[in-house]
Design a protein around this motif. Sequence first.
Motif, short mmCIF file in Angstrom:
data_model
loop_
_atom_site.label_atom_id
_atom_site.label_comp_id
_atom_site.label_asym_id
_atom_site.label_seq_id
_atom_site.Cartn_x
_atom_site.Cartn_y
_atom_site.Cartn_z
N GLN A 23 -13.38 -5.50 3.49
CA GLN A 23 -12.29 -6.45 3.35
C GLN A 23 -12.34 -7.24 2.05
O GLN A 23 -11.65 -8.22 1.90
N GLY A 31 -7.36 0.81 -6.19
CA GLY A 31 -6.65 0.87 -4.92
C GLY A 31 -6.89 2.16 -4.19
O GLY A 31 -7.69 2.99 -4.61
N TRP A 32 -6.20 2.31 -3.08
CA TRP A 32 -6.30 3.52 -2.28
C TRP A 32 -5.04 3.69 -1.45
O TRP A 32 -4.27 2.77 -1.27
N LYS A 34 -3.59 5.80 2.29
CA LYS A 34 -4.04 6.47 3.51
C LYS A 34 -2.83 6.84 4.35
O LYS A 34 -1.87 6.08 4.43
N ASP A 70 -0.39 3.69 4.42
CA ASP A 70 -0.99 2.47 3.89
C ASP A 70 -1.22 2.63 2.39
O ASP A 70 -1.62 3.70 1.93
N LEU A 71 -0.98 1.55 1.65
CA LEU A 71 -1.24 1.52 0.22
C LEU A 71 -1.85 0.17 -0.11
O LEU A 71 -1.29 -0.87 0.25
N LEU A 72 -2.99 0.18 -0.77
CA LEU A 72 -3.65 -1.05 -1.19
C LEU A 72 -3.86 -0.99 -2.69
O LEU A 72 -4.39 0.00 -3.21
N ASP A 80 -5.47 -8.66 -3.48
CA ASP A 80 -4.99 -7.31 -3.23
C ASP A 80 -3.61 -7.38 -2.59
O ASP A 80 -3.29 -8.32 -1.87
N TRP A 82 -1.47 -5.23 0.07
CA TRP A 82 -1.62 -4.18 1.06
C TRP A 82 -0.28 -4.00 1.76
O TRP A 82 0.25 -4.93 2.35
N GLN A 84 1.88 -1.54 4.56
CA GLN A 84 1.81 -0.51 5.59
C GLN A 84 3.22 -0.22 6.06
O GLN A 84 3.97 -1.13 6.43
#
Length: 91
Positions: A23, A31-32, A34, A70-72, A80, A82, A84
């Motif tokens: 977290q 970033g990432w 999912k 999801d995109l962060l 950040d 985030w 969804q």
Amino acid sequence: MRSIAAVLATVALTSVAGPVEAQWPVGQGAGWAKLSVFHHRTTEEYRADGRQAPFLNNGAVSRSTAVFADLLVGVTDRVDLWVQVPYFDLI
């Protein structure tokens, strides 16, 4: 059996995992993304007394599908963003 346990232990102990972000902020520009999918289909229900039985209207089917994107992205080193986006298909 011991050889299988030894191989599994060796693989587990020598595997190199990436850094654990959990977290905490990922840093500016990092970033990432999912994509998660859930699907469930059934023709049975649980009654009030706990018994498992077919739906009352014979031949009925309950189907649930959910997709989450999801995109962060790290905006700064301490913040950040985030996002969804969910999709649900319930029948």
